[in-house]
Structure formats: C-alpha cells, structure tokens
Design a protein around this motif. Structure first.
Motif, short mmCIF file in Angstrom:
data_model
loop_
_atom_site.label_atom_id
_atom_site.label_comp_id
_atom_site.label_asym_id
_atom_site.label_seq_id
_atom_site.Cartn_x
_atom_site.Cartn_y
_atom_site.Cartn_z
N TYR A 1 16.49 -3.39 43.79
CA TYR A 1 16.01 -2.27 44.62
C TYR A 1 17.13 -1.28 44.91
O TYR A 1 17.35 -0.87 46.06
N ASN B 1 8.79 -16.44 41.93
CA ASN B 1 9.34 -15.12 42.23
C ASN B 1 10.47 -15.19 43.26
O ASN B 1 10.29 -15.76 44.34
N ASN C 1 14.50 -8.63 39.63
CA ASN C 1 14.06 -7.65 40.61
C ASN C 1 15.28 -6.97 41.21
O ASN C 1 16.26 -7.64 41.54
N TRP D 1 9.58 -16.92 46.94
CA TRP D 1 10.69 -17.03 47.87
C TRP D 1 11.06 -18.51 48.08
O TRP D 1 11.15 -19.26 47.13
N ARG E 1 5.47 -5.23 57.77
CA ARG E 1 5.70 -3.79 57.69
C ARG E 1 5.12 -3.05 58.89
O ARG E 1 4.11 -2.36 58.76
N TYR F 1 16.71 -0.82 49.07
CA TYR F 1 17.36 -1.80 49.95
C TYR F 1 18.88 -1.70 49.84
O TYR F 1 19.61 -2.25 50.67
N ASN G 1 2.75 -2.27 52.91
CA ASN G 1 3.94 -2.05 52.10
C ASN G 1 3.66 -0.75 51.37
O ASN G 1 2.70 -0.65 50.61
N HIS H 1 1.44 -11.98 43.23
CA HIS H 1 2.40 -13.06 42.99
C HIS H 1 1.66 -14.37 42.83
O HIS H 1 2.20 -15.42 43.16
N ASP I 1 5.24 -11.43 51.54
CA ASP I 1 5.14 -10.01 51.87
C ASP I 1 3.78 -9.49 51.45
O ASP I 1 3.64 -8.44 50.81
#
Ligand code: GCU
Length: 619
Positions: free
Chosen positions: A495, A436, A493, A399, A578, A499, A588, A373, A204
């Motif tokens: 949200y 991450n 993490n 990821w 995005r 989210y 973002n 990251h 991202d």
C-alpha cells in the motif's frame, strides 16, 4: 402398586435409580439420534432439479442461545428445533412461537434486513413450513449454498446436520426426517466470532450473518453422482480427463460422459473406490479463454442419475516466471472483489449481483478477478465462466489464526475441501489461494504448507498461491517469505502511497523477489470518497486515489516477473474497522466504484492502462 414391606427410603431410592436409568437411556437415544452424519459436497448441485426453500422464513433472535442450551449450558432435548406449539393444558410455558415471529428473507444476511440486526453477532433461529412428496428409491438432500458462520438444521424436529464455515456450500441428508405432505425445517445460525474460527476475530469486512445463500431440497437416486472432475489434459491435445465418483454404485457400475456439441462421448467403469476414471478424445473442442469463454453442455450419467453441467475446457500452468493459459503466456489484468451487493449492500448472492460486479470488472478492461477473501457464491463463478473472467479463489485463512491449533487446521482443511470439491469444474478458476496476509511464523508456514499440499492433491490442475507480506530495506521492497517455496504463484500486497509514503514514493521503490516464479500484486490502492475532490495531495479525494494508481502502474511495470494485478478493490464495501464519519461511514472506501455505482477517477486511470495493455509484459 405400593410394596409395604420396604423402608420408604429404599422404595424411593430404587424408584429414583429406575428414573435415572430411563433418563440415561433417553439422553443416549437422543444423543445418538442427535449426532447426524456430516454434510457432504455435491459438485454441480446448482445444475440439479431442486425444490427451492428460498423466501420468507420466521426468525427469532436468541442472543443467549436459550433455544438450544439449558441454564446449565447443556443441549436441551426440548429445544426450539421442535417448533412446539403451546397446548391449552400444558403444565409448562412454551416461550417461543415461530408462527408469530418476524420474517427474514433467505437468501440474505440479517444485518441489512433489519436495522436492529445491523451490528448483531449471535444466534438467530429460522423456521419455515413446506410440503414435500418423497419418491421411492430416492435420497433427499438439504442443499445450503452458505450459512455464516456456525449452523444447525432440524427437519420435523430431527437434527439433520451441523456445519461450521460461512462461505462454502454443504448438503445434509434429510431422507429419514422427511414425511409425505407437511414438513417444517428449523435452522439455528450463529455468526459469533471466536478466536478458533476460520476466519478468526479480526476481518476488514462486515460479519454478515444468516442463511446468506440459496437453500433447497435436491432428490437423487439411491446410487448417485456426488462429485466429478472433468478438465482438459495438459499433456494430450483435445483429450478430456478426470473422474466421476458415484455413491452406492459399487464396482462394475457404468458412467457415461457425453459432449454432444463435439460429438464426443465415453463410458467408464466404477472401481472399488466408487470412482470411474475418465480419459477420452474430444477433437475440435474450442478452448475457454477470456476472449472466447466457450462453455459446453456436458452430460454425466450413471445408473438412474444424470447431471448436465456447463463446462469450459482450458489448461493453466506456469513455466518459469510465466503463467500459461492454453499454453500461451498471459498477463492477468484484474481487480479484487468482495461479495458485497452493489447498491443495496449486504452479502451478494444473486445472478444480478454477479452480473453487475463482474460487468464493472469487464468494463474496467479486466480478464481476471481476485474473489476475496473467501469462496464466493456459485452464481459469481458461473458468471465468471460465462463472461470470460479468470478467477483467484481464496480460503478464508485471513490475517492471524491459531496456526498451532490442530482443530483450527482441520476447519481450514474442511473449508478448502468444500471450496475445491464444489467449484473444481469452473474453467474461470485458475488459482487457489490458501490464505491472506498471514504473519511470517514457523507455525503459520507449516499450517499453510499443509493446506497447499492438500490443495495440490485435491486438484493438481490449478495453481496454488497466497498473498505474502513484504518487508523493506530502505526504498527496496523484498519478497522472500519462505512460504513462497510452497506456492506456484507468489502474491503480495502493498500500500505504497496510502498506508506508507506518498503516491510518488512508488517512483523510487525497487523490488527484490527471492523466487523464480510468476508474481501477482494481489492488493494495492487507497481510499477515496466518491465525489470528494481536491488537490493531488488531499487524502480521501478522488484525485489522490487516482494519483496512487498512476504511480503504482509505473512502479509495477518495472518488476520483470510481474504477471498480474488485482488492485484493492472494485467497489466500496462495509467494514466495522472504518468509522470515519462523512468519509468512510463504516465502508472501506478503497473501491474504484462506490457502493452506489459512482465511478471514481482511479477507475478511468486503470481502465485506460488495461485497455491500452500498458501494464505488464506484452502478451
Ligand atoms: C489488507 C487486507 C484487506 C483490507 C485492505 C485494506 O491488505 O487484505 O482485506 O481490506 O488491506 O486495508 O483496505
């Protein structure tokens, strides 16, 4: 001379065999010559005198990598690395010419330098001429602060190194390739994403390509200091411990360390492993902390070689669920930061970029930043040392990766080694993050446990962490990913309010943590377009984002073992994920500040909480 007695065919067959044999020798020669030694890490490279190669470089975009690979995808022996100039009586065309090619600035990503390269992912060739006078009894290294993603370098047509990984520094020995006077360097940099890369296909953040960090030539004596580690002992007060590794020193060589300001000095002998172990008392050393970011000029000498580094001395450790800085509990009031340049956007690389970004973090009331990251530039780390900001530094295991692929593990290990060996003397860095938001699978857990064990071996003085994903049962959030067992500090993490749910959902959320360890919320937040206003429940408005922060702070303060936070994110940053026109426009927008420096309401909500120390257990 022709031998008439032989059948014409026999002749041509023998001739052909000779040609084949010569070709085989030639390929072998070039191949062996073409496999240069692996690049090395030079600790404190930015503290050494150097010849900068920054500036304008010629550049050729080569989407099919025609400059290196033939039409049968074999490595060319007459590739563009030869920087060949067409000759009037050539019997073949030379279809490239760096002298007429457009320029790209180094350091700098290519995406924000030329509209046509904004979305470009692929190989680009760089070339620049330079003059150099190599000195006797010296080795010269090409220092590259960072090249995203896969890069190859040739000096005067001779390949000097190849490197994979976009965010760590590396140094290539160019001693044998350099000549006295005029020289040229050619680089090929390819930021194509592959599924066995680290990071892999999905990120991202913008896949900024190019020679994104500074490039220079560093000369060292034949016997030189490549790596060193100097830090405060956790167990003995005012005692500095560590080691110095000297290449080509040989047993019995001497190393001297001095800290003039504290009248402390020592010497030690290099052992069979070319390492000298350091242990000396430095009474009266002022400890480094966010409040007092004291840096000492430290001289490191061996034989003909010397480096003077700026080092702060502090200890960091955990005790139960506490994080102790210099033996005292601390709460990490932080923010997450991408290496996106403020205002101009693109990959950040300069002192000014670092001063602005970390200046905003200080203004927010932070004593800590999560540099996400991937390992950030030495300029950012030097600024954090200077400005008194504790740092979470992260390996770009992001990821999903091919966690069961040993080659991918080796790449992640290489990048981790480069990160730690390059940056190990920054007092600001307290946490090495291994990854991450990785999926909770056995292959992933084993992969990261291997990295964590390696990091502990490389650097037992810092804390190992990683952001874990959170699962839920109703309104209870549960952090029990077994990877937590391999970590000193648990990151997570979440949200809530963005989210999932509404901002006020945080008010009814409970937390269950399966580890008796310090906890850091490494990400929370929501998007807002700077200047867009509306009611509290209008998504993308500054009011909605600020409301998320208010409810989050209330919720997080109810987690007893929370020892830090780094909301997502300090500044809006470019992301290919995005596309929302008029709102995201490929940014973002979870920044507390827009890419043009506009502070959003949430910035002031968090600033107030940090200034009043209204987050976390009082220190
Ligand atoms: C993730 C991820 C970030 C990303 C953020 C977001 O948690 O770690 O890299 O940018 O969420 O979705 O904004």
């Amino acid at each position: 001379m022709k031998n008439s007695s032989l059948h014409p065919l026999t002749f041509s067959f023998r001739r052909f065999a000779q040609l084949l044999f010569c070709a085989a020798i030639f390929v072998a020669a070039t191949a062996s010559a073409a496999t240069p030694p692996a690049p090395i890490v030079l600790t404190g490279a930015d503290r050494r005198p150097s010849t900068s190669l920054n500036g304008e470089w010629a550049s050729i975009v080569d989407p099919y990598f025609n400059g290196l690979f033939s039409f049968h995808h074999e490595i060319k022996s007459n590739g563009w690395f030869l920087n060949r100039k067409a000759q009037p009586n050539d019997s073949f065309p030379t279809e490239y010419d760096f002298s007429t090619a457009p320029k790209l600035k180094v350091p700098g990503d290519w995406n924000t330098q030329r509209e046509s390269l904004f979305y470009y992912e692929g190989p680009i060739w760089y070339e620049r001429d330079f003059t150099y006078q190599p000195q006797e009894h010296t080795r010269i290294f090409l220092h590259v602060g960072g090249a995203n993603y896969h890069s190859w370098f040739w000096v005067n047509g001779q390949e000097v190194c190849e490197h994979e990984g976009g965010y760590t520094a590396f140094n290539c020995d160019v001693t044998s390739a350099l000549q006295n006077g005029a020289n040229f360097i050619v680089a090929a940099v390819d930021n194509t994403r592959h599924d066995d890369n680290v990071p892999s296909l999905e990120t991202d953040w913008w896949n900024y390509g190019g020679l994104t960090r500074e490039v220079s030539l560093i000369a060292v004596p034949d016997a030189f200091i490549d790596q060193y580690d100097l830090h405060l002992s956790r167990s003995e007060n005012s005692v500095v411990v560590g080691w110095v590794h000297v290449v080509n020193a040989g047993p019995g060589a001497n190393v001297e360390i001095e800290i003039p300001e504290s009248h402390a000095k020592t010497s030690a002998t290099v052992g069979a492993d070319n390492r000298a172990l350091i242990h000396f008392s430095a009474p009266g050393l002022q400890l480094w902390s966010p409040e007092t970011p004291k840096l000492y000029s430290v001289g490191i000498h061996s034989g003909q070689d010397s480096i003077t580094d700026l080092i702060g001395f502090r200890t960091i450790e955990t005790r139960g669920t506490e994080i102790l800085l210099n033996g005292k509990p601390i709460f990490l009031r932080g923010v997450s930061v991408h290496a996106e340049a403020p205002y101009r956007t693109g990959r950040a690389y300069s002192d000014k970029d670092a001063e602005i970004l970390l200046g905003w973090a200080k203004e927010l009331g932070c004593n800590y930043v999560r540099l996400a990251h991937y390992p950030h530039d030495e300029t950012m780390l030097r600024a954090a040392d200077r400005m008194g900001l504790l740092v979470w530094s992260e390996n770009p295991v992001y990821w999903a990766l091919q966690f069961d692929n040993p080659k991918v593990l080796a790449k992640a290990e290489q990048q981790l080694d480069e990160e730690i060996d390059t940056s190990r003397n920054h007092a600001a860095i307290i946490l090495w993050s291994m990854a991450n938001e990785t999926p909770n699978t056995p292959a992933r857990t084993q992969f990261i446990e291997t990295l964590a064990a390696r990091a502990r071996l490389l650097d037992p003085t810092r804390l190992i962490t990683a952001p874990l994903l959170v699962r839920a049962e109703g309104h209870t959030k549960i952090i029990d990913d077994s990877l937590g067992d391999a970590l000193d500090v648990i990151g997570f993490n979440e949200y809530i309010g963005w989210y999932e749910g509404r901002p006020e959902s945080a008010d009814i959320t409970q937390w269950r943590v399966a580890f008796e360890k310090p906890l850091i919320v490494s990400e929370f937040g929501g998007g807002a377009k700077a200047g867009l206003h509306g009611s509290l429940d209008r998504r993308w408005s500054e009011e909605y984002q600020a409301d998320i922060y208010r409810h989050q702070i209330g919720m997080l303060n109810r987690i007893p073992q929370l020892r830090g936070m780094s909301p997502w994110v300090l500044m809006d940053f470019r992301s290919p994920n995005r596309p929302l026109v008029g709102i995201q426009d490929e940014f973002n927008r979870k920044g507390l500040i827009s890419d043009q420096g506009q502070k959003k309401q949430a910035f002031f909500v968090l600033q107030k909480a940090y200034k009043e120390k209204a987050v976390g257990k009082p220190e």
